[in-house]
Every structure is written in structure tokens, then in C-alpha cells.
Design a protein around this motif. Structure first.
Motif, mmCIF file in Angstrom:
data_model
loop_
_atom_site.group_PDB
_atom_site.id
_atom_site.type_symbol
_atom_site.label_atom_id
_atom_site.label_comp_id
_atom_site.label_asym_id
_atom_site.label_seq_id
_atom_site.Cartn_x
_atom_site.Cartn_y
_atom_site.Cartn_z
ATOM 1 N N GLN A 20 0.303 2.701 -7.230
ATOM 2 C CA GLN A 20 0.358 1.605 -6.486
ATOM 3 C C GLN A 20 1.494 0.604 -6.740
ATOM 4 O OE1 GLN A 20 -0.849 2.086 -3.070
ATOM 5 N NE2 GLN A 20 -1.504 4.012 -3.996
ATOM 6 N N GLY A 21 1.778 0.337 -7.956
ATOM 7 C CA GLY A 21 2.463 -0.576 -8.684
ATOM 8 C C GLY A 21 2.246 -2.130 -8.061
ATOM 9 N N SER A 22 3.162 -2.596 -7.572
ATOM 10 C CA SER A 22 2.727 -3.960 -6.774
ATOM 11 C C SER A 22 3.057 -3.697 -5.538
ATOM 12 C CB SER A 22 4.076 -5.273 -7.417
ATOM 13 O OG SER A 22 3.536 -5.303 -8.616
ATOM 14 N N TYR A 23 2.833 -2.516 -4.952
ATOM 15 C CA TYR A 23 2.990 -2.549 -3.304
ATOM 16 C C TYR A 23 1.743 -3.756 -2.836
ATOM 17 C CZ TYR A 23 2.670 -0.428 1.189
ATOM 18 O OH TYR A 23 2.521 -0.191 2.710
ATOM 19 N N TYR A 24 0.523 -3.728 -3.486
ATOM 20 C CA TYR A 24 -0.280 -4.786 -2.958
ATOM 21 C C TYR A 24 -0.466 -5.671 -3.665
ATOM 22 C CZ TYR A 24 -2.224 -1.085 0.002
ATOM 23 O OH TYR A 24 -2.361 0.249 0.790
ATOM 24 N N SER A 25 -0.861 -6.949 -3.586
ATOM 25 C CA SER A 25 -1.377 -7.912 -4.514
ATOM 26 C C SER A 25 -2.581 -7.460 -5.348
ATOM 27 C CB SER A 25 -1.498 -9.167 -3.768
ATOM 28 O OG SER A 25 -2.724 -9.304 -3.030
ATOM 29 N N THR A 26 -2.689 -8.104 -6.432
ATOM 30 C CA THR A 26 -3.843 -7.674 -7.055
ATOM 31 C C THR A 26 -5.217 -7.607 -6.341
ATOM 32 O OG1 THR A 26 -3.280 -8.371 -9.160
ATOM 33 C CG2 THR A 26 -5.413 -8.002 -8.896
ATOM 34 N N GLN A 27 -5.369 -8.948 -5.385
ATOM 35 C CA GLN A 27 -6.604 -8.885 -4.628
ATOM 36 C C GLN A 27 -6.504 -8.247 -3.388
ATOM 37 O OE1 GLN A 27 -4.432 -11.306 -5.624
ATOM 38 N NE2 GLN A 27 -5.274 -13.465 -5.409
ATOM 39 N N ASP A 28 -5.339 -7.790 -2.916
ATOM 40 C CA ASP A 28 -5.390 -7.013 -1.715
ATOM 41 C C ASP A 28 -5.586 -5.307 -2.406
ATOM 42 O OD1 ASP A 28 -4.806 -8.925 0.118
ATOM 43 O OD2 ASP A 28 -2.941 -8.495 0.212
#
Length: 500
Positions: A467-475
Motif C-alpha cells: 500500500q505504500g503511502s496510498y493511505y495515511s497511517t490512521q486510514d
């Protein structure tokens, strides 16, 4: 060429320079001759300035605005990449080149002082280097705070854990303190009534310890065509996804410290290796935060490799490799004894040797001191006393010397203030992710018992690494586990392992 395409080209170049810097940093820590430090410092400072020049180019700001104005033409990954580009640009443009160069040179000097000062417990020597570095970090925090409209400590933490603030960390620590001290006492009382595990006695041949580490890394899934294992003053994982560098530190008296350090860093390395290949030279292809990175190392070390299932698999291997180099009592290498050693809970002064129950308390200590340092409430010469006060308050122990106290970590010597909360956030994320693993991979315990890590690594690759940084950590945590990050899974994990 579109504005977005031009941005990708610029960030590709930036990624290559950052990758070369990472390898030079590894060389600095592992094999660089002592007398080469000053020259290497100049080289690293120059590379930092080149990265800054790329990010601070006024044309890049214009390209970002143009790309954002036309982002409906971009796909979802490109939009996420654009978001990460903007974050990187904002941090870089809050700084001036002379400050960046000064910090890089100061960290290089301070780290070299720290290496010797820790070994000799010479705080005064370290303070001579850390005092000027702290002033520079404060200056960085001040200018970034003004530019990004965040508090001074928040803006430092945002470099490592975007989206998290001191309010979030304060809430997490408050939730942990609501149950952790009482749980710690309960666990200590419970273990006091049980059979005391026996530590296998060394000396354990260092070459054999490395052999054991390599075998465990290979079994878990590390690809030695894309990485290596070496020795440094402080265990770490560096390099780039295609060339991951792990280091550890061996102790002839205790093979478990290096073994667990290697397993921890292997978690980092497998995450790096699993980042999306298509996007590795772009911001979206990197980890979204250090807390998520830490979650991958802690999930492997704590949830998996400190389990009875893991030692059921690993004990015969450990015995085969090490038995003839240390203790002749083969029963000390049995899975049950090694497992009970791995989960022995006892407050101690050293963070990297701490059990997972007391570990968050070590992070709280550093978090409070860091905030006070940045806000000017603690100066460099106050560090030893502040350290001892917080350690007594949170852990009930006192360091014997500065090496066991405020000199034990490399982070402040390298200017990484704002990093420590990542460890506790990572522990919480690891517990919440592994709770999901247990639901979705029904046979996970039997797999680990057999030394089969493929199902776990496949799940982590699909759910997190790719996922890399596709999502933020929280998301991402919410996307994978179905709920926002909290302390519940961590508490359940501790109660299950240590009390049930």
C-alpha cells in the motif's frame, strides 16, 4: 509534458539522491574508518543541500499548484502521490539551506562524540556536541512551526508520523497508564510464582551467532540477493528497498539480544522489500510513517517471534547452531525455557532490552524529556537528572551510569527528536494488525510452529507493504482492521500472553 509528469521526474531524481545518502549513512555506521568522519560529513551535507535545492526550486511549487488544479485527470495513486509531494515540499520550504547544512554537519559530529561517550559514560564530552545540535533543532522547530502553523514539537513529530499530534500521543499515553502499571505489577506477581527460566551461559561464538541470525532471516523470508547483515554500534535497518542493510550488535554472554534485534530489523527490511515496485521512486511508494514501519518490526519480533509457537520451531535450530559454543545443558535450549526467557517481565534501565510490557514506559520518559527540551524547559546539562527522575517515576529503577541513562540511544545524537512516539504507536498498530491476522489466517499459529511464515508475509504484503503511502497511517489501520487505532488490542495481547 503535464505538470504532474514533471513532478514525477523531479521526485525520481530526489529519490535516487536520498537512496545514495542512505547507503553512505550505512557505510558511516558500519565500515567507515574513524578518521574519515569529517570528509563524510561534508559529503552528506552536500547531498542534503542538493535535495533541498530540488524541493525548494520555485518551479516545483508552481508545478504542484498546476497539478493540484488538474488532479481530476489523475488516477487515485497519482493523487495520493501528489498529496505526499505537497507534504514533503511544505517541510523543505520551511527551512533555509544554511540551517539544513549546519544540522547535517552538527549531527555527524555529535554522533561520533556519542559513540565514544556512551562507551566511557562521558556525558560532558557528549554535551559539548549535543548542546549546539539541540539549539539547531530548536531553530528548525521554530521556523517550521511558524511556516506550517503547528506547535514546535508537533512539527518535528510530523516529519516521522504525519497526522499525529501531541494531543494524540497524550491521549494514547493516558489510556496506557490507565491499565499498564497495575497490569505490570500483576504480571510480575504471576511470574514470581512460576518456575524461573534459566539463561543459557556463554560465551557464544560471534560467528555462530551470525550464522543463527542468517538462518532465521532466510527462514522468515529475507532475500539476500537484495540485502545483507552487518554489525554497528546500534542495530538499525537502512539502505533502499532493492538493497536493504540490516545491522545488529553481538554479545558473547547473551545470544538472545542480537537474535531479537535481528528479528526486529528483519521486520523493517521485509516491509521495505515489499513496498510497491511501481512507485518506489515516488513519495507514495514509501512508508507513510515511522510508526507504521515500527509496527512491522514489532509485529514480527513481539507478536510472532516471542511466541511459544515460534520457539517450538526455532529452539532446535538454536540448539544445533549454538549449543557447542556455550552452555552444555541442552535443556536450557528447549522451547519452553527460551519462550519464558523471551517473555520475562522486569523493569530495567535499557530501552532496547525492555520487555513489551515496560517498553511504553521507556518511550513516555523520552517523550516528556524531548518536549521539555524543545520548549526550553530542559537544557543539555539537565538531562541526567531529568532522566533519573522520570525513570524512577515510571519504571522504579535508576541507571547505574550515563551509558544506562541518557546516553543509551543514538536518536538525539543524530537530531531525531520527535521520533520516539513512533515506537509506542507502532506497538499499538502491530497488536491491532495481528489481531486481524488471527481472524483471517485461522492456521497462523500452526504455520509459525512449523516455521512457515509464507501466509503471514503474504497477508502483510497485501494489506500493508504494497500500500505504500496510498493511505495515511490512521486510514490504513482503519481500512485493514475495521476501526481507528486504539489501545484495546495491545491490552488484550498483553493479558492473553502474560496472564492466561
Amino acid at each position: 509534458m503535464s505538470a504532474y509528469a514533471q513532478l514525477e521526474r523531479r521526485f525520481h531524481r530526489l529519490s535516487n539522491i536520498e537512496g545514495a545518502t542512505a547507503i553512505l549513512d550505512w557505510d558511516w555506521a558500519v565500515i567507515m574508518p574513524k578518521g574519515s568522519g569529517e570528509r563524510r560529513s561534508e559529503q552528506l551535507s552536500e547531498l542534503s543541500l542538493i535535495c533541498y535545492e530540488i524541493l525548494s526550486d520555485p518551479k516545483l511549487g508552481d508545478l504542484l499548484c498546476d497539478a493540484e488544479a488538474n488532479k481530476e485527470s489523475l488516477n487515485d495513486w497519482e493523487r495520493a502521490n501528489l498529496r505526499e509531494m505537497r507534504h514533503n515540499w511544505a517541510h523543505a520550504n520551511a527551512m533555509q539551506p544554511d540551517l539544513i547544512a549546519a544540522i547535517r554537519k552538527s549531527t555527524s559530529k555529535c554522533e561520533m562524540l556519542w559513540r565514544e561517550a556512551r562507551e566511557t559514560n562521558d556525558f560532558k564530552s557528549f554535551a559539548k556536541g549535543f548542546g549546539p545540535l539541540l539549539e539547531l533543532v530548536r531553530e528548525k522547530a521554530k521556523v517550521k512551526s511558524e511556516a506550517l502553523k503547528m506547535s514546535m514539537y508537533d512539527v518535528l513529530m510530523d516529519e516521522y508520523d504525519p497526522g499525529f499530534t501531541t494531543k494524540d500521543i497524550d491521549n494514547v499515553f493516558s489510556d496506557l497508564l490507565a491499565f499498564l502499571p497495575a497490569l505490570l505489577n500483576e504480571i510480575i506477581d504471576t511470574q514470581a510464582k512460576q518456575t524461573v527460566p534459566v539463561v543459557p551461559k556463554g560465551p557464544f561464538n560471534l560467528r555462530k551467532q551470525k550464522e543463527l541470525s542468517l538462518k532465521l532471516m532466510e527462514k522468515i523470508g529475507f532475500d539476500f540477493d537484495g540485502g545483507r547483515l552487518d554489525v554497528s554500534h546500534h542495530p538499525f535497518c537502512g539502505g533502499v528497498p532493492e538493497d536493504v542493510r540490516i545491522t545488529t550488535k553481538y554479545d558473547e554472554k547473551d545470544f538472545t539480544t542480537s537474535m531479537m534485534a535481528v528479528l526486529h530489523e528483519t521486520g523493517h527490511a521485509l516491509y521495505e522489500r515489499g513496498l510497491p515496485k511501481k512507485w518506489r521512486d515516488q513519495p507514495v511508494g514509501k512508508a507513510p510513517s515511522m510508526s507504521l514501519h515500527e509496527s512491522q518490526s514489532l509485529l514480527l519480533e513481539m507478536q510472532v517471534c516471542r511466541s511459544l509457537e515460534f520457539f517450538s520451531f526455532a529452539a532446535p535450530l538454536i540448539k544445533t547452531v549454538l549449543l557447542n559454543t556455550g552452555s552444555k545443558s541442552s535443556h536450557l535450549f528447549d522451547s519452553r525455557n527460551l519462550y519464558e526467557l523471551a517473555i520475562k517481565v522486569a523493569p530495567g534501565p535499557i530501552r532496547i532490552y525492555a520487555d513489551e510490557v515496560t517498553y511504553p514506559l521507556h518511550i513516555m520518559l523520552r517523550y516528556h524529556i524531548e518536549k521539555d527540551m524543545i520548549e526550553g524547559d530542559i537544557e543539555v546539562n539537565d538531562l541526567p537528572d531529568a532522566w533519573e527522575q522520570w525513570m524512577k517515576k515510571l519504571l522504579g529503577v535508576s541507571p547505574k551510569n550515563h551509558g544506562e541513562g541518557c546516553l543509551q540511544d543514538i536518536h538525539w545524537a543524530t537530531g531525531d527528536i520527535g521520533y520516539f512516539p513512533s515506537y509506542t504507536l507502532g506497538a499499538l498498530i502491530a497488536a491491532q494488525l495481528f489481531e486481524k491476522v488471527m481472524i483471517e489466517i485461522k492456521q497462523i499459529k500452526s504455520d509459525i510452529t512449523l516455521g512457515n511464515f509464507r501466509s503471514l508475509m503474504s497477508w502483510l504484503s497485501d494489506s500493508v507493504h504494497s500500500q505504500g503511502s496510498y493511505y495515511s497511517t490512521q486510514d490504513l489501520v482503519k481500512q485493514v482492521t475495521g476501526r481507528p487505532l486504539d489501545t484495546r488490542a495491545f491490552e488484550v495481547h498483553l493479558r492473553t500472553r502474560y496472564l492466561n
